[in-house]
Scaffold this motif. Structure first.
Motif, PDB file in Angstrom:
ATOM      1  N   TYR A  51       0.839  -1.196   0.000  1.00 26.04           N
ATOM      2  CA  TYR A  51       0.000   0.000   0.000  1.00 26.04           C
ATOM      3  C   TYR A  51       0.881   1.256   0.000  1.00 26.04           C
ATOM      4  CZ  TYR A  51      -4.321   2.472   0.812  1.00 26.04           C
ATOM      5  OH  TYR A  51      -5.419   3.281   0.664  1.00 26.04           O
ATOM      6  N   LYS A  53       0.580   4.374  -0.190  1.00 29.64           N
ATOM      7  CA  LYS A  53       0.279   5.578   0.587  1.00 29.64           C
ATOM      8  C   LYS A  53       1.136   5.657   1.866  1.00 29.64           C
ATOM      9  CE  LYS A  53      -3.420   6.212   3.253  1.00 29.64           C
ATOM     10  NZ  LYS A  53      -4.811   6.034   3.689  1.00 29.64           N
ATOM     11  N   SER A  95      -7.221   1.292  -5.392  1.00 30.24           N
ATOM     12  CA  SER A  95      -8.186   1.513  -4.314  1.00 30.24           C
ATOM     13  C   SER A  95      -8.547   3.000  -4.243  1.00 30.24           C
ATOM     14  CB  SER A  95      -7.579   1.110  -2.966  1.00 30.24           C
ATOM     15  OG  SER A  95      -7.235  -0.241  -2.950  1.00 30.24           O
ATOM     16  N   ARG A 142     -15.415  -3.269  -2.634  1.00 34.80           N
ATOM     17  CA  ARG A 142     -15.062  -3.015  -1.233  1.00 34.80           C
ATOM     18  C   ARG A 142     -16.334  -2.910  -0.391  1.00 34.80           C
ATOM     19  NH1 ARG A 142     -10.988   1.440   1.356  1.00 34.80           N
ATOM     20  NH2 ARG A 142     -11.498   1.055   3.540  1.00 34.80           N
ATOM     21  N   HIS A 191     -11.311  -3.463   4.101  1.00 36.96           N
ATOM     22  CA  HIS A 191     -10.219  -2.848   4.887  1.00 36.96           C
ATOM     23  C   HIS A 191     -10.907  -2.063   5.990  1.00 36.96           C
ATOM     24  CE1 HIS A 191      -6.456  -1.042   6.037  1.00 36.96           C
ATOM     25  NE2 HIS A 191      -7.075   0.129   6.048  1.00 36.96           N
ATOM     26  N   SER A 194      -6.849   0.777  10.313  1.00 30.65           N
ATOM     27  CA  SER A 194      -5.399   0.667  10.389  1.00 30.65           C
ATOM     28  C   SER A 194      -4.991   0.600  11.860  1.00 30.65           C
ATOM     29  CB  SER A 194      -4.803   1.909   9.728  1.00 30.65           C
ATOM     30  OG  SER A 194      -3.488   1.672   9.353  1.00 30.65           O
ATOM     31  N   GLN A 195      -3.771   0.120  12.097  1.00 30.28           N
ATOM     32  CA  GLN A 195      -3.248  -0.036  13.466  1.00 30.28           C
ATOM     33  C   GLN A 195      -4.196  -0.898  14.314  1.00 30.28           C
ATOM     34  OE1 GLN A 195      -0.344   0.407  14.358  1.00 30.28           O
ATOM     35  NE2 GLN A 195      -0.414   0.314  16.551  1.00 30.28           N
ATOM     36  N   GLY A 225      -5.316  -4.273   4.658  1.00 27.38           N
ATOM     37  CA  GLY A 225      -4.105  -4.244   5.498  1.00 27.38           C
ATOM     38  C   GLY A 225      -4.535  -4.096   6.934  1.00 27.38           C
ATOM     39  N   GLY A 226      -3.816  -3.284   7.675  1.00 29.44           N
ATOM     40  CA  GLY A 226      -4.322  -2.885   8.986  1.00 29.44           C
ATOM     41  C   GLY A 226      -3.604  -3.389  10.197  1.00 29.44           C
ATOM     42  N   GLU A 263      -3.249  -6.114   1.730  1.00 31.27           N
ATOM     43  CA  GLU A 263      -2.755  -4.806   1.248  1.00 31.27           C
ATOM     44  C   GLU A 263      -2.021  -4.116   2.390  1.00 31.27           C
ATOM     45  OE1 GLU A 263      -6.430  -2.757   0.614  1.00 31.27           O
ATOM     46  OE2 GLU A 263      -6.921  -3.847  -1.199  1.00 31.27           O
ATOM     47  N   LEU A 264      -0.868  -4.637   2.774  1.00 33.79           N
ATOM     48  CA  LEU A 264      -0.195  -4.054   3.944  1.00 33.79           C
ATOM     49  C   LEU A 264       0.504  -2.742   3.614  1.00 33.79           C
ATOM     50  CD1 LEU A 264       1.533  -7.110   5.619  1.00 33.79           C
ATOM     51  CD2 LEU A 264      -0.553  -5.937   6.300  1.00 33.79           C
ATOM     52  N   GLY A 265       0.398  -1.803   4.543  1.00 39.48           N
ATOM     53  CA  GLY A 265       1.127  -0.547   4.437  1.00 39.48           C
ATOM     54  C   GLY A 265       2.036  -0.388   5.648  1.00 39.48           C
ATOM     55  N   ARG A 266       1.431  -0.003   6.752  1.00 36.48           N
ATOM     56  CA  ARG A 266       2.177   0.393   7.954  1.00 36.48           C
ATOM     57  C   ARG A 266       3.259  -0.609   8.372  1.00 36.48           C
ATOM     58  NH1 ARG A 266       0.194   3.901  11.684  1.00 36.48           N
ATOM     59  NH2 ARG A 266      -1.835   3.667  10.672  1.00 36.48           N
ATOM     60  N   TYR A 356       3.611   6.448   6.950  1.00 40.29           N
ATOM     61  CA  TYR A 356       2.705   7.591   7.125  1.00 40.29           C
ATOM     62  C   TYR A 356       3.415   8.770   7.823  1.00 40.29           C
ATOM     63  CZ  TYR A 356      -0.723   3.957   6.097  1.00 40.29           C
ATOM     64  OH  TYR A 356      -1.416   2.930   5.511  1.00 40.29           O
TER      65      TYR A 356
HETATM   66  C1  LIG Z   1      -7.861   0.353   1.275  1.00 43.29           C
HETATM   67  C2  LIG Z   1      -6.662   0.269   2.136  1.00 43.29           C
HETATM   68  N1  LIG Z   1      -5.893  -0.826   2.066  1.00 43.29           N
HETATM   69  C3  LIG Z   1      -4.759  -0.954   2.814  1.00 43.29           C
HETATM   70  C4  LIG Z   1      -4.353   0.055   3.673  1.00 43.29           C
HETATM   71  C5  LIG Z   1      -3.093  -0.125   4.451  1.00 43.29           C
HETATM   72  O1  LIG Z   1      -3.335  -0.214   5.798  1.00 43.29           O
HETATM   73  P1  LIG Z   1      -2.161  -0.387   6.851  1.00 43.29           P
HETATM   74  O2  LIG Z   1      -1.163   0.660   6.541  1.00 43.29           O
HETATM   75  O3  LIG Z   1      -2.804  -0.209   8.158  1.00 43.29           O
HETATM   76  O4  LIG Z   1      -1.613  -1.777   6.663  1.00 43.29           O
HETATM   77  C6  LIG Z   1      -5.124   1.215   3.786  1.00 43.29           C
HETATM   78  C7  LIG Z   1      -4.711   2.301   4.693  1.00 43.29           C
HETATM   79  O5  LIG Z   1      -5.266   3.345   4.805  1.00 43.29           O
HETATM   80  C8  LIG Z   1      -6.307   1.333   2.995  1.00 43.29           C
HETATM   81  O6  LIG Z   1      -7.077   2.427   3.045  1.00 43.29           O
END
Ligand SMILES: Cc1ncc(COP(=O)(O)O)c(C=O)c1O
Length: 397
Positions: A51, A53, A95, A142, A191, A194-195, A225-226, A263-266, A356
């Motif tokens: 992810y 972002k 997304s 979604r 989704h 997060s956290q 993700g999350g 969809e991992l980000g953090r 982030y």
């Molecule tokens: C649609 C979607 N997928 C994945 C993520 C990633 O989440 P995380 O960073 O908590 O893993 C986000 C974060 O805002 C999201 O909005």
């Protein structure tokens, strides 16, 4: 980090020397830790879409591209970054809750893996463009399951009040509509926030998935993700393997045969990065000390935006104890931490700053965006240069 009389060492690099060479504050990533996180993600055997972002540094995106080759984007800017770094066409999920016609059109032309739609309006836009340009695309839907992820209210995304996803009532309408439009649906997408540090919201989510699967099953199931990371270090939170073991149990329990997308980000870069900053000066009134840093909410917004905690440590400290503040002209430009011993010019470390943080940073107060460096094969490598004044004024006419 190891501190001794010769300095403060991270992977054999003396951080005191960085202060002599480069302008502080700056981000420092640890390549060895990144590879370790990649290893844990690979072990899951799910389809992992990064992810963007959460961190879009080009050097780091190249690492992801080499190993995983899958990205989750929310804008054309992010899509263009992926095109820039990748020779072959990677797998992309698009997304986001407000895709424009031009964004959908570009996605159609690139035949990305899936557009994850969040509204009936979006499916009309996709249909219109598919017919007009004689193209096809896959979509995932979604769902907003109205499940509280039990996280901070500003990063909860799966309850009724949140703008994200389609609720169950509208899902029925959308599926009915699509039986006429005939766009290829390849999965449900979730989704819920997060956290996330608790497994109970996921249990509710899988129960709902099981109900949905009684009517429609798809090839893929995108569970978002999350997973939360341990910002506090001392507090026990669910760890990565346990979290995904629980998910695997739920997949087994409900006999889900779809391929699982995450969809991992953090998690990916959060705990592999620190910010190194410095005390500018300490002032005090009768009651309080104010330790003013050279790092502000323009560089790291999460504390003032979400009241988020980042562990802070001070080195070569003095006698006075103080809370921490930034140099930006806002009262909210302050950091959550207990009071620490400090003195003028002492070094301050902010932990868990790889996700982030840089992506949310800004030029507020006409400040330049700061260096990002990585400890890569026991050497320092600059992966984002300190911005200069030219960059700040470049677009004015
Ligand atoms: C649609 C979607 N997928 C994945 C993520 C990633 O989440 P995380 O960073 O908590 O893993 C986000 C974060 O805002 C999201 O909005």
């Amino acid at each position: 980090m190891i501190e001794n009389k010769n300095g403060i060492f991270l992977n054999k690099i003396n951080l005191i020397n960085i202060n002599k060479k480069l302008n502080l504050p700056l981000y420092i990533y640890n390549y060895k830790k990144i590879i370790l996180n990649f290893f844990f993600i690979k072990k899951l055997k799910f389809f992992f879409f990064f992810y963007i972002k959460s961190n879009y540094n080009i050097f780091l995106l190249k690492l992801i591209n080499k190993i995983f080759f899958k990205f989750d984007i929310v804008s054309i800017g992010e899509l263009k970054k992926i095109i820039l770094i990748s020779k072959k066409k990677p797998f992309i999920v698009f997304s986001g809750s407000g895709k424009t016609l031009s964004e959908i059109l570009i996605s159609l032309n690139l035949t990305i893996f899936s557009i994850n739609i969040e509204s009936i309006q979006e499916i009309f836009k996709i249909y219109y463009l598919m017919k007009k340009y004689k193209k096809n695309i896959n979509i995932m839907i979604r769902i907003n399951p109205n499940i509280n992820a039990k996280t901070h209210k500003k990063i909860t995304t799966g309850i009724k009040k949140n703008k994200f996803g389609i609720n169950i009532f509208n899902l029925k309408n959308l599926l009915c509509l699509n039986s006429i439009l005939n766009i290829k649906i390849i999965g449900y997408d979730f989704h819920i926030g997060s956290q996330i540090t608790k497994i109970s919201p996921l249990k509710k989510m899988f129960k709902l998935i099981n109900n949905l699967y009684k009517n429609n099953k798809y090839k893929y199931l995108d569970i978002g993700g999350g997973i939360g990371v341990n910002y506090y270090f001392n507090k026990k939170i669910i760890n990565f393997s346990k979290y995904y073991n629980e998910i695997n149990k739920l997949i087994k329990k409900y006999k889900i045969k779809s391929k699982i997308i995450i969809e991992l980000g953090r998690y990916v870069f959060c705990n592999v990065c620190i910010i190194l900053s410095k005390v500018n000066f300490i002032k005090h009134n009768k009651k309080n000390f104010f330790c003013i840093l050279n790092l502000g909410m323009n560089d790291i917004l999460r504390p003032s935006l979400y009241n988020s905690f980042h562990k802070i440590e001070s080195f070569n400290k003095g006698k006075n104890t103080s809370f921490f503040f930034g140099p930006i002209c806002e009262s909210s430009d302050k950091f959550l931490s207990k009071k620490l011993k400090v003195k003028n010019n002492c070094l301050i470390f902010f932990y868990s700053t790889g996700s982030y943080c840089k992506t949310m940073s800004s030029n507020y107060n006409s400040k330049n965006k700061i260096f990002e460096i990585i400890i890569y094969k026991n050497k320092l490598k600059i992966i984002f240069k300190l911005e200069n004044f030219k960059k700040l004024i470049k677009n004015y006419v």
